[in-house]
Scaffold this active site. Structure first.
Site, PDB file in Angstrom:
ATOM      1  N   ARG A 172       0.829  -1.220   0.000  1.00  0.00           N
ATOM      2  CA  ARG A 172       0.000   0.000   0.000  1.00  0.00           C
ATOM      3  C   ARG A 172       0.861   1.267   0.000  1.00  0.00           C
ATOM      4  O   ARG A 172       0.499   2.261   0.635  1.00  0.00           O
ATOM      5  CB  ARG A 172      -0.947   0.026   1.211  1.00  0.00           C
ATOM      6  CG  ARG A 172      -1.871  -1.127   1.334  1.00  0.00           C
ATOM      7  CD  ARG A 172      -2.900  -1.234   0.226  1.00  0.00           C
ATOM      8  NE  ARG A 172      -3.544  -2.522   0.316  1.00  0.00           N
ATOM      9  CZ  ARG A 172      -3.108  -3.612  -0.329  1.00  0.00           C
ATOM     10  NH1 ARG A 172      -2.098  -3.554  -1.171  1.00  0.00           N
ATOM     11  NH2 ARG A 172      -3.710  -4.756  -0.182  1.00  0.00           N
ATOM     12  N   SER A 224     -10.245  -0.582   4.574  1.00  0.00           N
ATOM     13  CA  SER A 224      -9.374  -0.724   5.745  1.00  0.00           C
ATOM     14  C   SER A 224      -8.769   0.628   6.102  1.00  0.00           C
ATOM     15  O   SER A 224      -8.195   1.302   5.251  1.00  0.00           O
ATOM     16  CB  SER A 224      -8.258  -1.716   5.445  1.00  0.00           C
ATOM     17  OG  SER A 224      -8.814  -2.995   5.269  1.00  0.00           O
ATOM     18  N   GLU A 294      -3.848   3.592   6.535  1.00  0.00           N
ATOM     19  CA  GLU A 294      -3.856   3.304   5.093  1.00  0.00           C
ATOM     20  C   GLU A 294      -4.619   4.418   4.378  1.00  0.00           C
ATOM     21  O   GLU A 294      -4.239   4.848   3.291  1.00  0.00           O
ATOM     22  CB  GLU A 294      -4.525   1.951   4.830  1.00  0.00           C
ATOM     23  CG  GLU A 294      -4.549   1.587   3.358  1.00  0.00           C
ATOM     24  CD  GLU A 294      -5.081   0.189   3.091  1.00  0.00           C
ATOM     25  OE1 GLU A 294      -4.793  -0.736   3.872  1.00  0.00           O
ATOM     26  OE2 GLU A 294      -5.805   0.035   2.089  1.00  0.00           O
TER      27      GLU A 294
HETATM   28  C1  LIG Z   1     -15.496  -1.209   0.806  1.00  0.00           C
HETATM   29  C2  LIG Z   1     -14.055  -0.930   0.446  1.00  0.00           C
HETATM   30  C3  LIG Z   1     -13.184  -1.981   0.245  1.00  0.00           C
HETATM   31  C4  LIG Z   1     -11.848  -1.740  -0.099  1.00  0.00           C
HETATM   32  N1  LIG Z   1     -11.012  -2.801  -0.301  1.00  0.00           N
HETATM   33  C5  LIG Z   1      -9.752  -2.596  -0.681  1.00  0.00           C
HETATM   34  C6  LIG Z   1      -8.861  -3.699  -0.931  1.00  0.00           C
HETATM   35  O1  LIG Z   1      -9.239  -4.840  -0.859  1.00  0.00           O
HETATM   36  N2  LIG Z   1      -7.605  -3.421  -1.290  1.00  0.00           N
HETATM   37  C7  LIG Z   1      -7.140  -2.154  -1.396  1.00  0.00           C
HETATM   38  O2  LIG Z   1      -5.963  -1.975  -1.739  1.00  0.00           O
HETATM   39  N3  LIG Z   1      -7.942  -1.091  -1.159  1.00  0.00           N
HETATM   40  C8  LIG Z   1      -9.217  -1.285  -0.800  1.00  0.00           C
HETATM   41  N4  LIG Z   1     -10.043  -0.209  -0.556  1.00  0.00           N
HETATM   42  C9  LIG Z   1      -9.484   1.154  -0.606  1.00  0.00           C
HETATM   43  C10 LIG Z   1      -9.615   1.845  -1.963  1.00  0.00           C
HETATM   44  O3  LIG Z   1     -10.719   1.336  -2.675  1.00  0.00           O
HETATM   45  C11 LIG Z   1      -8.364   1.674  -2.826  1.00  0.00           C
HETATM   46  O4  LIG Z   1      -7.223   2.209  -2.193  1.00  0.00           O
HETATM   47  C12 LIG Z   1      -8.558   2.343  -4.186  1.00  0.00           C
HETATM   48  O5  LIG Z   1      -7.576   1.920  -5.076  1.00  0.00           O
HETATM   49  C13 LIG Z   1      -8.543   3.864  -4.091  1.00  0.00           C
HETATM   50  O6  LIG Z   1      -8.918   4.384  -5.352  1.00  0.00           O
HETATM   51  P1  LIG Z   1      -9.708   5.773  -5.454  1.00  0.00           P
HETATM   52  O7  LIG Z   1      -9.860   6.073  -6.884  1.00  0.00           O
HETATM   53  O8  LIG Z   1     -10.972   5.692  -4.672  1.00  0.00           O
HETATM   54  O9  LIG Z   1      -8.676   6.728  -4.762  1.00  0.00           O
HETATM   55  P2  LIG Z   1      -9.003   8.010  -3.859  1.00  0.00           P
HETATM   56  O10 LIG Z   1      -9.588   7.553  -2.568  1.00  0.00           O
HETATM   57  O11 LIG Z   1      -9.744   8.986  -4.646  1.00  0.00           O
HETATM   58  O12 LIG Z   1      -7.528   8.528  -3.584  1.00  0.00           O
HETATM   59  C14 LIG Z   1      -6.626   7.772  -2.794  1.00  0.00           C
HETATM   60  C15 LIG Z   1      -5.241   8.402  -2.923  1.00  0.00           C
HETATM   61  O13 LIG Z   1      -4.809   8.262  -4.267  1.00  0.00           O
HETATM   62  C16 LIG Z   1      -4.531   9.543  -4.826  1.00  0.00           C
HETATM   63  N5  LIG Z   1      -4.935   9.526  -6.238  1.00  0.00           N
HETATM   64  C17 LIG Z   1      -6.183   9.312  -6.742  1.00  0.00           C
HETATM   65  N6  LIG Z   1      -6.147   9.364  -8.080  1.00  0.00           N
HETATM   66  C18 LIG Z   1      -4.859   9.622  -8.421  1.00  0.00           C
HETATM   67  C19 LIG Z   1      -4.169   9.789  -9.661  1.00  0.00           C
HETATM   68  N7  LIG Z   1      -4.809   9.727 -10.826  1.00  0.00           N
HETATM   69  N8  LIG Z   1      -2.840  10.029  -9.637  1.00  0.00           N
HETATM   70  C20 LIG Z   1      -2.181  10.105  -8.448  1.00  0.00           C
HETATM   71  N9  LIG Z   1      -2.764   9.982  -7.257  1.00  0.00           N
HETATM   72  C21 LIG Z   1      -4.088   9.719  -7.244  1.00  0.00           C
HETATM   73  C22 LIG Z   1      -5.340  10.526  -4.013  1.00  0.00           C
HETATM   74  O14 LIG Z   1      -4.774  11.814  -4.075  1.00  0.00           O
HETATM   75  C23 LIG Z   1      -5.244   9.911  -2.635  1.00  0.00           C
HETATM   76  O15 LIG Z   1      -4.027  10.242  -2.020  1.00  0.00           O
HETATM   77  C24 LIG Z   1     -11.389  -0.424  -0.214  1.00  0.00           C
HETATM   78  C25 LIG Z   1     -12.274   0.657  -0.023  1.00  0.00           C
HETATM   79  C26 LIG Z   1     -13.601   0.402   0.286  1.00  0.00           C
HETATM   80  C27 LIG Z   1     -14.548   1.550   0.464  1.00  0.00           C
END
Ligand SMILES: Cc1cc2nc3c(=O)[nH]c(=O)nc-3n(C[C@H](O)[C@H](O)[C@H](O)COP(=O)(O)OP(=O)(O)OC[C@H]3O[C@@H](n4cnc5c(N)ncnc54)[C@H](O)[C@@H]3O)c2cc1C
Length: 307
Positions: A172, A224, A294
């Site tokens: 992560r 998480s 995280e």
């Molecule tokens: C129900 C649930 C289950 C989940 N299960 C998992 C799991 O199994 N495994 C896991 O790893 N994660 C999990 N997550 C967390 C999350 O879904 C992941 O980390 C996901 O990849 C985040 O993507 P996002 O587009 O929502 O990012 P955001 O939440 O929008 O952003 C997260 C971070 O990434 C940065 N970011 C976003 N887009 C970009 C870009 N284009 N370039 C650079 N930086 C960027 C943001 O600035 C921020 O710092 C879960 C979340 C939920 C709600």
């Protein structure tokens, strides 16, 4: 005769004083001074090139790993969800994907095209940009193990193609040559194996069912909250502190999964952040283990608040 040069027009959508609560899965958080939804990569490039050098910039994908504080963010938010959403099959085992495509769509597209290795993405509720930033993963898979190359954009709107060996990738965690304040992902090429389409679609479905059984999918959450410490599980430690169901205001440690904090209805970001601090303190007091967050937290601490 003088010919007036026409300035290229921005084609995206600019909003000012936009509440970010609707763009995060926790459904909390204050306003962004301005929020831009780019029409495409070229438009994003033009928008960034016109921002002041000192402007603070945040990228948000699906906001599924993000806590926006109640006082909001003073700078500019670039929202990729629903935008930058092209996905293209490049050959028999490679996909070209823009940053705003959801991880679930990547898993689906890969399976339909008979490409194996992306099934784990089916249940991760974010964009590929967010997955790249977090090195998202589950069930033994991690996004960066599939990356052939990424295209990044910097604060001046310039595009650069980078290889995975330019990044330090861990659990992560992803550190690239540019800082998080200066360089962001706009696209990636993933390299996959060949597989049977029907079997892969079936695996995607099974992974989703497994998730629904163990995670509180009904209430707003951000997955998480803490990273698992080496050799242990944050959820186990939190549960052994008797914190399942513990609430501060409307922010509660989930009954179903102790490493999830849910918004039980009308929680504030401050309540969620206070609950995170409380959980970390309790785990430290009982086990001597410092839990690391995280989820990413952005925005100014609420003025006069305890945080
Ligand atoms: C129900 C649930 C289950 C989940 N299960 C998992 C799991 O199994 N495994 C896991 O790893 N994660 C999990 N997550 C967390 C999350 O879904 C992941 O980390 C996901 O990849 C985040 O993507 P996002 O587009 O929502 O990012 P955001 O939440 O929008 O952003 C997260 C971070 O990434 C940065 N970011 C976003 N887009 C970009 C870009 N284009 N370039 C650079 N930086 C960027 C943001 O600035 C921020 O710092 C879960 C979340 C939920 C709600």
């Amino acid at each position: 005769m003088m010919v007036a040069m026409q300035q290229p027009q921005l084609r995206g959508e600019l909003r000012t004083h936009e509440s970010l609560a609707r763009y995060t899965t926790w459904r909390v958080g204050g306003e962004a001074r301005q929020l831009y939804r780019p029409a495409d990569v070229e438009d994003l490039s033009l928008f960034l090139s016109r921002l002041a050098e000192e402007e603070v910039i945040h990228f948000i994908g699906l906001g599924s790993n993000l806590l926006v504080r109640d006082d909001g963010v003073a700078g500019t938010v670039i929202l990729t969800q629903g935008m930058l959403d092209n996905i293209e099959q490049l050959d028999t085992n490679r996909l070209g994907i823009e940053a705003g495509v959801t991880s679930a769509k990547v898993a689906r597209t890969a399976a339909r095209a008979g490409m194996a290795g992306a099934q784990f993405l089916s249940g991760i509720p974010g964009t590929i940009g967010g997955a790249l930033a977090m090195n998202a993963g589950c069930f033994g898979g991690e996004i960066w193990s599939l990356v052939e190359s990424v295209t990044v954009i910097n604060r001046y709107g310039e595009l650069v193609q980078r290889n995975p060996d330019e990044y330090e990738v861990g659990y992560r965690s992803v550190k690239g040559p540019g800082s998080e304040q200066d360089e962001w992902f706009v696209a990636t090429t993933l390299k996959l194996e060949r597989g049977d389409s029907e079997e892969l679609l079936g695996e995607n479905r099974q992974l989703l069912e497994k998730r629904a059984a163990s995670q509180p999918t009904q209430l707003p959450n951000a997955g998480s909250v803490f990273r698992n410490p080496p050799g242990d599980h944050a959820a186990r430690l939190i549960e052994h502190c008797g914190l399942k169901g513990h609430c501060i205001g409307k922010a509660c440690v989930s009954d179903k999964h102790a490493n999830f904090i849910v918004n039980s209805g009308g929680a504030t970001a401050t309540e969620i952040e206070q609950l995170m601090e409380h959980v970390a303190q309790q785990v430290m007091a009982k086990f001597g283990i410092a839990l690391e967050r995280e989820v990413r937290v952005i925005g100014n601490p609420v003025s006069g608040g305890a945080l």
